[in-house]
Write a protein that holds these residues in place. Structure first.
Motif, PDB file in Angstrom:
ATOM      1  N   SER A  72       2.523   1.680  -3.436  1.00  0.00           N
ATOM      2  CA  SER A  72       1.519   2.147  -4.381  1.00  0.00           C
ATOM      3  C   SER A  72       1.257   3.636  -4.205  1.00  0.00           C
ATOM      4  O   SER A  72       1.153   4.388  -5.187  1.00  0.00           O
ATOM      5  CB  SER A  72       0.218   1.354  -4.188  1.00  0.00           C
TER       6      SER A  72
ATOM      7  N   GLN B 127       4.220   5.612  -5.579  1.00  0.00           N
ATOM      8  CA  GLN B 127       4.247   5.626  -7.050  1.00  0.00           C
ATOM      9  C   GLN B 127       3.196   6.565  -7.621  1.00  0.00           C
ATOM     10  O   GLN B 127       3.421   7.205  -8.638  1.00  0.00           O
ATOM     11  CB  GLN B 127       4.042   4.212  -7.600  1.00  0.00           C
ATOM     12  N   SER B 128       2.061   6.685  -6.961  1.00  0.00           N
ATOM     13  CA  SER B 128       1.006   7.556  -7.473  1.00  0.00           C
ATOM     14  C   SER B 128       1.370   9.036  -7.295  1.00  0.00           C
ATOM     15  O   SER B 128       0.858   9.887  -7.997  1.00  0.00           O
ATOM     16  CB  SER B 128      -0.332   7.255  -6.797  1.00  0.00           C
TER      17      SER B 128
ATOM     18  N   GLU C 208       0.833  -1.206   0.000  1.00  0.00           N
ATOM     19  CA  GLU C 208       0.000   0.000   0.000  1.00  0.00           C
ATOM     20  C   GLU C 208       0.871   1.261   0.000  1.00  0.00           C
ATOM     21  O   GLU C 208       0.592   2.218  -0.725  1.00  0.00           O
ATOM     22  CB  GLU C 208      -0.925  -0.015   1.222  1.00  0.00           C
TER      23      GLU C 208
END
Length: 108
Positions: A102, A105-106, A99
């Protein structure tokens, strides 16, 4: 298991409560004993620092569910990752790490 607030509690739920020594705790339910009407809570935060990281039994009447946030920020995830490491929960560690990765990366 249902507490006095008519909330259904289950393993992994985050709760807050007070020990018999009036120590405030926040943690998650590790296991339950329906016969004794008790939950075993892994303490994440407490005004008694000696309890942090330990699993303690609490009567179901002394705990209250903490609603989970839909989205955790990076700081919260890092804290939870440290907690997962200290409790040896590899599956939770992997879930939180994925999580956090992620989320990072966003942002990029």
């Amino acid at each position: 298991m249902i507490n006095d607030n008519k909330t259904i509690l289950k393993i992994s739920d985050w709760v807050k409560g007070v020990t018999r020594n009036d120590e405030l705790i926040i943690g998650f339910i590790d296991s339950m004993n329906i016969i004794q009407e008790a939950v075993y809570v892994v303490v994440a935060e407490s005004d008694n620092e000696e309890l942090i990281g330990k699993t303690i039994p609490l009567p179901i009447k002394q705990v209250e569910s903490i609603p989970s946030a839909k989205s955790k920020d990076a700081g919260q995830l890092e804290f939870l990752i440290d907690l997962a490491l200290s409790t040896g929960d590899k599956e939770w560690f992997n879930e939180l790490s994925a999580e956090l990765n992620s989320k990072k990366q966003s942002v990029n």
